[in-house]
Design a protein around this motif. Sequence first.
Motif, PDB file in Angstrom:
ATOM      1  N   LEU A 100      44.785  33.200  40.527  1.00 44.48           N
ATOM      2  CA  LEU A 100      44.133  31.988  40.025  1.00 44.48           C
ATOM      3  C   LEU A 100      45.054  31.200  39.107  1.00 44.48           C
ATOM      4  CD1 LEU A 100      40.427  32.920  39.167  1.00 44.48           C
ATOM      5  CD2 LEU A 100      41.242  31.397  40.964  1.00 44.48           C
ATOM      6  N   GLU A 101      45.792  31.884  38.265  1.00 48.34           N
ATOM      7  CA  GLU A 101      46.733  31.200  37.379  1.00 48.34           C
ATOM      8  C   GLU A 101      47.788  30.454  38.197  1.00 48.34           C
ATOM      9  OE1 GLU A 101      46.495  34.153  33.451  1.00 48.34           O
ATOM     10  OE2 GLU A 101      48.139  34.364  34.890  1.00 48.34           O
ATOM     11  N   LYS A 102      48.263  31.058  39.260  1.00 45.59           N
ATOM     12  CA  LYS A 102      49.249  30.406  40.123  1.00 45.59           C
ATOM     13  C   LYS A 102      48.629  29.180  40.799  1.00 45.59           C
ATOM     14  CE  LYS A 102      53.515  31.038  41.818  1.00 45.59           C
ATOM     15  NZ  LYS A 102      53.805  32.018  42.874  1.00 45.59           N
ATOM     16  N   CYS A 103      47.384  29.305  41.227  1.00 49.01           N
ATOM     17  CA  CYS A 103      46.677  28.191  41.855  1.00 49.01           C
ATOM     18  C   CYS A 103      46.613  26.990  40.920  1.00 49.01           C
ATOM     19  CB  CYS A 103      45.270  28.638  42.243  1.00 49.01           C
ATOM     20  SG  CYS A 103      44.224  27.369  42.982  1.00 49.01           S
ATOM     21  N   MET A 104      46.261  27.224  39.675  1.00 48.46           N
ATOM     22  CA  MET A 104      46.102  26.138  38.717  1.00 48.46           C
ATOM     23  C   MET A 104      47.449  25.541  38.302  1.00 48.46           C
ATOM     24  SD  MET A 104      42.850  25.758  38.342  1.00 48.46           S
ATOM     25  CE  MET A 104      42.633  24.845  36.819  1.00 48.46           C
ATOM     26  N   LYS A 105      48.438  26.384  38.078  1.00 47.97           N
ATOM     27  CA  LYS A 105      49.737  25.881  37.632  1.00 47.97           C
ATOM     28  C   LYS A 105      50.463  25.116  38.727  1.00 47.97           C
ATOM     29  CE  LYS A 105      50.584  29.456  34.140  1.00 47.97           C
ATOM     30  NZ  LYS A 105      51.420  30.617  33.739  1.00 47.97           N
ATOM     31  N   GLU A 106      50.341  25.616  39.975  1.00 51.84           N
ATOM     32  CA  GLU A 106      51.054  24.996  41.080  1.00 51.84           C
ATOM     33  C   GLU A 106      50.243  23.890  41.745  1.00 51.84           C
ATOM     34  OE1 GLU A 106      54.160  25.804  42.133  1.00 51.84           O
ATOM     35  OE2 GLU A 106      54.410  27.280  40.544  1.00 51.84           O
ATOM     36  N   SER A 107      48.929  23.836  41.471  1.00 49.84           N
ATOM     37  CA  SER A 107      48.025  22.884  42.109  1.00 49.84           C
ATOM     38  C   SER A 107      48.106  22.991  43.632  1.00 49.84           C
ATOM     39  CB  SER A 107      48.331  21.447  41.669  1.00 49.84           C
ATOM     40  OG  SER A 107      47.322  20.560  42.094  1.00 49.84           O
ATOM     41  N   ARG A 108      48.032  24.243  44.095  1.00 51.58           N
ATOM     42  CA  ARG A 108      48.081  24.509  45.530  1.00 51.58           C
ATOM     43  C   ARG A 108      47.162  25.682  45.856  1.00 51.58           C
ATOM     44  NH1 ARG A 108      54.357  23.468  47.557  1.00 51.58           N
ATOM     45  NH2 ARG A 108      53.839  21.579  48.718  1.00 51.58           N
ATOM     46  N   PRO A 109      46.808  25.835  47.127  1.00 49.31           N
ATOM     47  CA  PRO A 109      45.847  26.884  47.497  1.00 49.31           C
ATOM     48  C   PRO A 109      46.389  28.298  47.302  1.00 49.31           C
ATOM     49  CG  PRO A 109      46.018  25.207  49.219  1.00 49.31           C
ATOM     50  CD  PRO A 109      47.138  24.964  48.266  1.00 49.31           C
ATOM     51  N   ILE A 110      45.481  29.226  47.107  1.00 49.75           N
ATOM     52  CA  ILE A 110      45.776  30.653  47.125  1.00 49.75           C
ATOM     53  C   ILE A 110      44.851  31.325  48.136  1.00 49.75           C
ATOM     54  CG2 ILE A 110      46.601  30.762  44.741  1.00 49.75           C
ATOM     55  CD1 ILE A 110      43.819  31.943  43.992  1.00 49.75           C
ATOM     56  N   TYR A 111      45.254  32.504  48.600  1.00 51.16           N
ATOM     57  CA  TYR A 111      44.479  33.266  49.586  1.00 51.16           C
ATOM     58  C   TYR A 111      44.033  34.563  48.930  1.00 51.16           C
ATOM     59  CZ  TYR A 111      43.747  36.043  53.896  1.00 51.16           C
ATOM     60  OH  TYR A 111      43.238  36.829  54.892  1.00 51.16           O
ATOM     61  N   VAL A 112      42.754  34.825  48.951  1.00 44.10           N
ATOM     62  CA  VAL A 112      42.203  36.048  48.355  1.00 44.10           C
ATOM     63  C   VAL A 112      41.458  36.826  49.430  1.00 44.10           C
ATOM     64  CG1 VAL A 112      40.707  37.020  46.588  1.00 44.10           C
ATOM     65  CG2 VAL A 112      42.000  34.928  46.106  1.00 44.10           C
ATOM     66  N   ASN A 113      41.875  38.053  49.639  1.00 40.48           N
ATOM     67  CA  ASN A 113      41.269  38.928  50.635  1.00 40.48           C
ATOM     68  C   ASN A 113      40.318  39.885  49.911  1.00 40.48           C
ATOM     69  OD1 ASN A 113      40.668  40.937  52.467  1.00 40.48           O
ATOM     70  ND2 ASN A 113      42.754  41.169  53.223  1.00 40.48           N
ATOM     71  N   LEU A 114      39.011  39.673  50.097  1.00 37.12           N
ATOM     72  CA  LEU A 114      37.993  40.516  49.498  1.00 37.12           C
ATOM     73  C   LEU A 114      37.372  41.388  50.591  1.00 37.12           C
ATOM     74  CD1 LEU A 114      36.099  41.381  47.161  1.00 37.12           C
ATOM     75  CD2 LEU A 114      34.630  39.438  47.782  1.00 37.12           C
ATOM     76  N   PRO A 115      37.818  42.643  50.760  1.00 40.67           N
ATOM     77  CA  PRO A 115      37.207  43.514  51.767  1.00 40.67           C
ATOM     78  C   PRO A 115      35.720  43.702  51.494  1.00 40.67           C
ATOM     79  CG  PRO A 115      39.278  44.439  50.958  1.00 40.67           C
ATOM     80  CD  PRO A 115      38.932  43.293  50.053  1.00 40.67           C
ATOM     81  N   SER A 116      34.947  43.791  52.550  1.00 46.11           N
ATOM     82  CA  SER A 116      33.501  43.883  52.386  1.00 46.11           C
ATOM     83  C   SER A 116      33.085  45.126  51.603  1.00 46.11           C
ATOM     84  CB  SER A 116      32.820  43.859  53.754  1.00 46.11           C
ATOM     85  OG  SER A 116      33.321  44.894  54.580  1.00 46.11           O
ATOM     86  N   ASP A 117      33.877  46.196  51.683  1.00 42.68           N
ATOM     87  CA  ASP A 117      33.497  47.407  50.942  1.00 42.68           C
ATOM     88  C   ASP A 117      33.955  47.377  49.488  1.00 42.68           C
ATOM     89  OD1 ASP A 117      36.183  47.698  51.334  1.00 42.68           O
ATOM     90  OD2 ASP A 117      36.083  49.677  52.282  1.00 42.68           O
ATOM     91  N   MET A 118      34.587  46.250  49.070  1.00 41.50           N
ATOM     92  CA  MET A 118      35.007  46.088  47.670  1.00 41.50           C
ATOM     93  C   MET A 118      34.076  45.154  46.897  1.00 41.50           C
ATOM     94  SD  MET A 118      37.694  47.729  46.485  1.00 41.50           S
ATOM     95  CE  MET A 118      38.414  46.626  45.247  1.00 41.50           C
ATOM     96  N   VAL A 119      33.112  44.555  47.573  1.00 44.89           N
ATOM     97  CA  VAL A 119      32.224  43.602  46.915  1.00 44.89           C
ATOM     98  C   VAL A 119      31.541  44.224  45.703  1.00 44.89           C
ATOM     99  CG1 VAL A 119      30.084  42.291  47.180  1.00 44.89           C
ATOM    100  CG2 VAL A 119      31.834  42.187  48.960  1.00 44.89           C
ATOM    101  N   GLY A 120      31.049  45.428  45.849  1.00 43.60           N
ATOM    102  CA  GLY A 120      30.328  46.078  44.760  1.00 43.60           C
ATOM    103  C   GLY A 120      31.178  46.991  43.913  1.00 43.60           C
ATOM    104  N   ALA A 121      32.505  46.995  44.141  1.00 48.74           N
ATOM    105  CA  ALA A 121      33.389  47.852  43.330  1.00 48.74           C
ATOM    106  C   ALA A 121      33.299  47.463  41.862  1.00 48.74           C
ATOM    107  CB  ALA A 121      34.822  47.732  43.838  1.00 48.74           C
ATOM    108  N   GLN A 122      33.314  48.448  40.999  1.00 48.46           N
ATOM    109  CA  GLN A 122      33.197  48.203  39.568  1.00 48.46           C
ATOM    110  C   GLN A 122      34.566  47.938  38.947  1.00 48.46           C
ATOM    111  OE1 GLN A 122      30.048  48.149  37.786  1.00 48.46           O
ATOM    112  NE2 GLN A 122      29.587  47.894  39.980  1.00 48.46           N
TER     113      GLN A 122
END
Length: 546
Positions: A135-157
């Motif tokens: 997110l910091e890179k996204c804001m500083k560079e003003s360009r998109p980032i890609y975030v891969n959220l596996p479905s089994d990590m949604v509820g990870a603590q």
Amino acid sequence: MSKTVNLAHYMFTRLRQLGVRSVHGVPGDYTLRALDYLKPAGLKWIGNCNELNAGYAADGYARIKGISALFTTYGVGELSALNAVAESFAEFAPVDISLGDGSLGVYADIYMNFTVAQASLFDPSTAAEVFDEALEKCMKESRPIYVNLPSDMVGAQVLESPLGRPLEIAPPTNEAGLESIVANLVLDRVYSSKRPYILEVNELARVTGFPTFASTFGGGTVDSTLHNYHGVHGGGHGSLDFAPYTNGADLALLFRLFLSDTNTQGWSAVSERDITLAFRRKSIEFGASNVYQIHIRRFMRRLLDRLEPGRLPKQISAASTLPSVRNQAASLPPIDSSASIDQDSFYLRISSFFRPHDIIVCANGTPLVGGRDFVLPPHATLINSAIWLSVGHMFLATQGISLAQSELGTGSRTIFFEGDGSFQATAQELGTIDRYKLNAYIFIINNGGYTFERLIHGLDAEYNDVAPWRYLKAPEMMGARNDGSYDFETHDVGTWGELQSALGNESFQSGKGLKLVNVRMGRDDLTSNFKPALKLAGKQLMAETS
């Protein structure tokens, strides 16, 4: 014991801290559980008709809010959105693309070419940190980032405590010694110039008084009320001819100029390298040889602080003969109410409808070129595209812009101009505008097809036609109802009198709800000075293919 939260909640909370209030996307099997955490984090779901459209809308939202979020499922969803993300990358729109991924890493590899950071959240012990860094890179560079959220990590603590620390998103600092040296070099060139001009920047234009122009893409970057602002520099194909001055200039100050054929009108508005100081996002180029790696946002503050107005050129006599878009608009003849609307004067005349703080959006095609002639009021913003030029993009960007405007509560109007061909590409999202009760003006420039392509090649070819839609029926077909739940009105205009009648209506001027205007123009009508550019492109195409 340290308090923990679900990873999805952590991610959505971080986005909200950065100003995101709505997330665009299309639900999919692997994203459904994650979407349950949007509302508890204070975010709203904006469901688009497909992922490509959602990406276009997120692009527009980011241009107003400074960041946006696009949520798709893996594979088909993220690949559908790829063209929109590539556009955001090319034109510096900070979009967070979050994917509910089934573990197929090939898609992250594909997105690597169109994002400045890729975060795969596989490990609960590092997921929050990895996401924050992206997110910091996204804001500083003003360009998109890609975030891969596996479905089994949604509820990870993950630990909640990092949410109490703000992200580091301030622009990078420059090395003080280098910044001082470069400032002196720039000022020496400025003080010694006899015939300078500025292309796209505001405060420096105001302080120096140098003749100032915008590019097609940057038509809204300069305050149109400045006495030294003359209009969009279109080289040999602009509505106004600034070449007699710019061709003899000894200094051209170019600010973040996108060097593309469309933005420079076939490269005809590009200055000679030896007189050019080009200010990029992270560097300054002195001619063709010397390049200094320096972050411009902080540098410009130092440069302006050190500038001594008394050392500026006292008088630039050649500038006194420069035309201006304001004078062009003022010299228009009185309106003949019965006359047909034409491209040459439409954009000049409709400028009187604009108000301070309006956001005006131009789609690719005839509105992109016509918008060069807008005379913008103070604090109005012009948004268009001059690099990617994806058909249908700017309508969805308008949806995202209108949504961002409503969240900010500015009361400003969103006004959009689009050709009939482009509108047909993504028109289904009128349903999204109605569904979320957004406010937008849509002026469809209806000239029966792809006029740009006709003039390049195939003037009477069937492949440059589009279906003759009944555009004014579209809002009702997409869900708009005359039951008071949502304000919408439609107008069909083909003469100046009909247009004036629509614009003069008090309910129309309010900007509330949807205002759809079908503006009928001649099939081959186009801003006169730009026709030779398209015909030249056609000749080049024929030469290359013969």
